[in-house]
Design a protein around this motif. Structure first.
Motif, PDB file in Angstrom:
ATOM      1  N   SER A  66       0.844  -1.197   0.000  1.00  8.70           N
ATOM      2  CA  SER A  66       0.000   0.000   0.000  1.00  8.70           C
ATOM      3  C   SER A  66       0.875   1.241   0.000  1.00  8.70           C
ATOM      4  O   SER A  66       2.070   1.181   0.333  1.00  8.70           O
ATOM      5  N   GLY A  67       0.249   2.372  -0.351  1.00  4.15           N
ATOM      6  CA  GLY A  67       0.977   3.626  -0.285  1.00  4.15           C
ATOM      7  C   GLY A  67       1.359   3.982   1.134  1.00  4.15           C
ATOM      8  O   GLY A  67       2.445   4.520   1.380  1.00  4.15           O
ATOM      9  N   GLY A  83       9.980   8.666  18.629  1.00  4.86           N
ATOM     10  CA  GLY A  83      10.262   9.922  19.315  1.00  4.86           C
ATOM     11  C   GLY A  83      10.834  11.000  18.426  1.00  4.86           C
ATOM     12  O   GLY A  83      10.820  12.181  18.808  1.00  4.86           O
ATOM     13  N   ASP A  84      11.354  10.637  17.252  1.00  4.55           N
ATOM     14  CA  ASP A  84      11.884  11.649  16.330  1.00  4.55           C
ATOM     15  C   ASP A  84      10.746  12.515  15.796  1.00  4.55           C
ATOM     16  O   ASP A  84       9.623  12.051  15.582  1.00  4.55           O
ATOM     17  N   ARG A  85      11.058  13.771  15.536  1.00  5.62           N
ATOM     18  CA  ARG A  85      10.095  14.686  14.926  1.00  5.62           C
ATOM     19  C   ARG A  85      10.280  14.661  13.415  1.00  5.62           C
ATOM     20  O   ARG A  85      11.414  14.647  12.917  1.00  5.62           O
ATOM     21  N   VAL A  86       9.159  14.653  12.688  1.00  8.76           N
ATOM     22  CA  VAL A  86       9.170  14.602  11.224  1.00  8.76           C
ATOM     23  C   VAL A  86       8.264  15.706  10.701  1.00  8.76           C
ATOM     24  O   VAL A  86       7.083  15.786  11.055  1.00  8.76           O
ATOM     25  N   LEU A  87       8.807  16.569   9.856  1.00  7.63           N
ATOM     26  CA  LEU A  87       8.020  17.627   9.231  1.00  7.63           C
ATOM     27  C   LEU A  87       7.086  17.039   8.186  1.00  7.63           C
ATOM     28  O   LEU A  87       7.451  16.109   7.464  1.00  7.63           O
ATOM     29  N   THR A  88       5.880  17.604   8.075  1.00  7.08           N
ATOM     30  CA  THR A  88       4.954  17.180   7.030  1.00  7.08           C
ATOM     31  C   THR A  88       3.907  18.263   6.817  1.00  7.08           C
ATOM     32  O   THR A  88       3.793  19.204   7.599  1.00  7.08           O
ATOM     33  N   ASN A  89       3.118  18.129   5.763  1.00  8.66           N
ATOM     34  CA  ASN A  89       2.135  19.141   5.383  1.00  8.66           C
ATOM     35  C   ASN A  89       0.942  19.177   6.336  1.00  8.66           C
ATOM     36  O   ASN A  89       0.446  18.134   6.748  1.00  8.66           O
ATOM     37  N   ALA A  90       0.438  20.375   6.593  1.00  9.96           N
ATOM     38  CA  ALA A  90      -0.843  20.496   7.293  1.00  9.96           C
ATOM     39  C   ALA A  90      -1.995  20.086   6.380  1.00  9.96           C
ATOM     40  O   ALA A  90      -3.017  19.596   6.857  1.00  9.96           O
ATOM     41  N   ALA A  94      -4.943  11.521   5.904  1.00 13.34           N
ATOM     42  CA  ALA A  94      -4.587  10.875   7.162  1.00 13.34           C
ATOM     43  C   ALA A  94      -3.455   9.854   7.071  1.00 13.34           C
ATOM     44  O   ALA A  94      -2.699   9.701   8.036  1.00 13.34           O
ATOM     45  N   PRO A  95      -3.271   9.108   5.955  1.00 10.79           N
ATOM     46  CA  PRO A  95      -2.167   8.141   5.925  1.00 10.79           C
ATOM     47  C   PRO A  95      -0.773   8.760   6.049  1.00 10.79           C
ATOM     48  O   PRO A  95       0.168   8.052   6.415  1.00 10.79           O
ATOM     49  N   VAL A  96      -0.637  10.052   5.774  1.00 14.35           N
ATOM     50  CA  VAL A  96       0.695  10.672   5.833  1.00 14.35           C
ATOM     51  C   VAL A  96       1.122  10.884   7.288  1.00 14.35           C
ATOM     52  O   VAL A  96       2.139  10.315   7.720  1.00 14.35           O
ATOM     53  N   PRO A  97       0.397  11.657   8.098  1.00 17.24           N
ATOM     54  CA  PRO A  97       0.776  11.705   9.516  1.00 17.24           C
ATOM     55  C   PRO A  97       0.619  10.350  10.186  1.00 17.24           C
ATOM     56  O   PRO A  97       1.323  10.041  11.146  1.00 17.24           O
ATOM     57  N   GLY A  98      -0.311   9.534   9.657  1.00 22.11           N
ATOM     58  CA  GLY A  98      -0.486   8.192  10.211  1.00 22.11           C
ATOM     59  C   GLY A  98       0.753   7.344  10.066  1.00 22.11           C
ATOM     60  O   GLY A  98       1.094   6.565  10.968  1.00 22.11           O
ATOM     61  N   ALA A  99       1.454   7.463   8.939  1.00 21.47           N
ATOM     62  CA  ALA A  99       2.702   6.712   8.744  1.00 21.47           C
ATOM     63  C   ALA A  99       3.754   7.149   9.745  1.00 21.47           C
ATOM     64  O   ALA A  99       4.498   6.321  10.291  1.00 21.47           O
ATOM     65  N   PHE A 340     -12.724  10.291   3.262  1.00 21.08           N
ATOM     66  CA  PHE A 340     -11.293  10.505   3.057  1.00 21.08           C
ATOM     67  C   PHE A 340     -10.861  11.916   3.456  1.00 21.08           C
ATOM     68  O   PHE A 340      -9.680  12.247   3.370  1.00 21.08           O
ATOM     69  N   THR A 341     -11.807  12.761   3.858  1.00 20.31           N
ATOM     70  CA  THR A 341     -11.523  14.181   4.074  1.00 20.31           C
ATOM     71  C   THR A 341     -11.294  14.479   5.550  1.00 20.31           C
ATOM     72  O   THR A 341     -12.205  14.329   6.367  1.00 20.31           O
ATOM     73  N   SER A 342     -10.102  14.901   5.893  1.00 21.39           N
ATOM     74  CA  SER A 342      -9.793  15.335   7.249  1.00 21.39           C
ATOM     75  C   SER A 342      -8.629  16.308   7.188  1.00 21.39           C
ATOM     76  O   SER A 342      -8.016  16.487   6.137  1.00 21.39           O
ATOM     77  N   ARG A 343      -8.315  16.937   8.318  1.00 24.80           N
ATOM     78  CA  ARG A 343      -7.239  17.934   8.334  1.00 24.80           C
ATOM     79  C   ARG A 343      -6.461  17.834   9.642  1.00 24.80           C
ATOM     80  O   ARG A 343      -6.832  17.107  10.559  1.00 24.80           O
ATOM     81  N   TYR A 344      -5.399  18.612   9.736  1.00 26.49           N
ATOM     82  CA  TYR A 344      -4.416  18.414  10.803  1.00 26.49           C
ATOM     83  C   TYR A 344      -4.992  18.516  12.203  1.00 26.49           C
ATOM     84  O   TYR A 344      -4.532  17.819  13.115  1.00 26.49           O
ATOM     85  N   ASP A 345      -6.006  19.350  12.419  1.00 26.59           N
ATOM     86  CA  ASP A 345      -6.538  19.485  13.775  1.00 26.59           C
ATOM     87  C   ASP A 345      -7.510  18.367  14.144  1.00 26.59           C
ATOM     88  O   ASP A 345      -7.998  18.313  15.282  1.00 26.59           O
ATOM     89  N   HIS A 346      -7.785  17.449  13.201  1.00 23.28           N
ATOM     90  CA  HIS A 346      -8.604  16.285  13.508  1.00 23.28           C
ATOM     91  C   HIS A 346      -7.768  15.136  14.075  1.00 23.28           C
ATOM     92  O   HIS A 346      -8.329  14.217  14.688  1.00 23.28           O
ATOM     93  N   TRP A 347      -6.464  15.147  13.846  1.00 23.85           N
ATOM     94  CA  TRP A 347      -5.617  14.002  14.196  1.00 23.85           C
ATOM     95  C   TRP A 347      -5.058  14.213  15.603  1.00 23.85           C
ATOM     96  O   TRP A 347      -3.958  14.752  15.784  1.00 23.85           O
ATOM     97  N   HIS A 348      -5.796  13.780  16.608  1.00 25.22           N
ATOM     98  CA  HIS A 348      -5.427  14.063  17.990  1.00 25.22           C
ATOM     99  C   HIS A 348      -4.166  13.328  18.426  1.00 25.22           C
ATOM    100  O   HIS A 348      -3.567  13.682  19.439  1.00 25.22           O
TER     101      HIS A 348
END
Length: 399
Positions: A66-67, A83-90, A94-99, A340-348
């Motif tokens: 899968s992607g 524990g590492d911090r990873v920059l990503t798009n706001a 969801a699969p991107v911050p999820g990864a 499939f629609t969500s945004r950064y403030d939804h991902w608690h």
């Protein structure tokens, strides 16, 4: 008479006959597992990897389940630890911050511009907070990759590109996925090739790709790959790299190989449909077209426009009126995740400080799929319906 659209926004084209025939052949011989081959045979997965490496111009390629798996595998392969911090798009899915979260790392969100690309000034300000950027080319919009890579190089940040929406696209002639150390792609049903689920990683870095192959469940059979690094790249890694099985099976690879051969023609067809919608909406009062820069060669399998500074109730009215006429639109300003629609403030699981400038853009984004089952006439009808409803609601004032 009021126009009504009767097409389906989720109906994809059928799998090509060549893909169906190849899949039947795999099912008849029964060797579905990626390493289940007979003497002298190169499996469908290995052949697909070789062909995808050639398509992107990469030295190495790995086909995976899968992607989302591609993203998590890439993060592990470049050495991201819990524990590492990873920059990503706001602005992403969801699969991107999820990864990032799935491997115990911490997403750090970077803002979005009205061009629907990562905010490079915000990236410059936050670049010192992490050593990896997982860059999402969200909905097929590519930022100024030359400037982005300069910012990241100067800050010592490695770039992983999420190209789920940009397979076949490019910036200044460089294919999407080929600027960073790893490019990741998806073959989920709604992407540019369809295997239900699936994906790829590509890279020129032998160590990174050797680690990715081992992570994908090679069982020390990496010599059966034809698009992987040579054996010396694996030797120092074999005893220290966990097996997280996820390499693609031969059945899905068989379905994908003919689609890869057809991708340039399919990309051109998507762009015809994209331009038909764009032409029909351009100049509509209150509606902002997302302009594409000359350096970007895009693949328009979806369409986005902005209703900037409209009240939420007015945008919801536009969506409801369009839906009544058969046009299915998604909105990134909705309070709760929908489909499939969500945004950064939804991902608690990935807390973030508010970003007012990005919030303004996200609250304005209206999104629509453009499957190739739509004709150009369909696209013109869809644009007329959206335009009419935006104008009708806007008469009373969008704010």
């Amino acid at each position: 008479m009021t126009e009504i659209f009767t097409g389906s926004f989720t109906q994809q084209e059928p799998i090509p006959e060549a893909g169906i025939a190849a899949a039947l052949q795999v099912m008849r011989h029964g060797r579905l597992h990626r390493y289940n081959t007979i003497a002298g045979e190169v499996g469908e997965t290995a052949l697909l990897e070789q062909e995808f490496a050639a398509f992107t111009g990469a030295s190495y390629s790995l086909a995976v389940a899968s992607g989302g798996y591609a993203l998590a595998n890439a993060l592990r392969a470049v050495g991201v630890d819990p524990g590492d911090r990873v920059l990503t798009n706001a602005f992403t899915l969801a699969p991107v911050p999820g990864a990032i979260a799935s491997i115990g790392a911490v997403p750090v969100f970077v803002g979005v511009t009205e061009h629907l690309t990562i905010d490079l000034e915000d990236l410059r300000a936050k670049a010192g907070q992490a050593r990896v950027l997982l860059l999402s080319h969200m909905r097929g919009h590519i930022c100024d990759m030359d400037q982005l890579m300069q910012i990241c190089t100067e800050a010592g940040v490695e770039v992983i590109e999420d190209c789920a929406h940009t397979m076949g696209a490019s910036w200044n002639g460089v294919p999407s996925g080929r600027h960073g150390v790893v490019g990741c792609y998806s073959t989920q049903t709604y992407k540019h090739m369809n295997s239900g689920e699936g994906g790829f990683l590509v890279s020129d870095d032998a160590t990174v790709m050797a680690r990715a192959v081992l992570l994908s469940g090679s069982y020390m059979l990496y010599d059966r790959h034809v698009a992987a690094p040579p054996e010396p790249a694996f030797a120092p890694l074999t005893l220290d790299t966990p097996n997280v099985s996820g390499r693609m099976d031969n059945l899905r690879a068989a379905i994908l190989r003919p689609q890869l051969a057809d991708l340039p023609q399919r990309s051109a067809a998507w762009n015809q449909r994209y331009r038909a919608v764009e032409s029909g909406l351009r100049g509509a009062p209150g509606l902002t077209i997302v302009e594409r820069p000359p350096a970007e060669a895009y693949v328009g399998s979806s369409f986005q426009f902005l209703l900037l500074d409209w009240a939420a109730e007015a945008i919801q009215t536009v969506l409801q009126r369009c839906a009544t006429r058969g046009v299915e639109l998604k909105w990134f300003g909705v309070d709760q995740p929908v489909g499939f629609t969500s945004r950064y403030d939804h991902w608690h699981y990935a807390s973030a400080a508010p970003m007012p400038a990005s919030d303004r853009v996200l609250a304005a984004i209206v999104d629509m799929r453009l499957p190739l089952t739509f004709s150009l006439q369909d696209c013109a009808v869809i644009a007329r319906i959206i335009r009419a409803e935006v104008e009708a609601v806007g008469v009373d004032g969008p704010g």
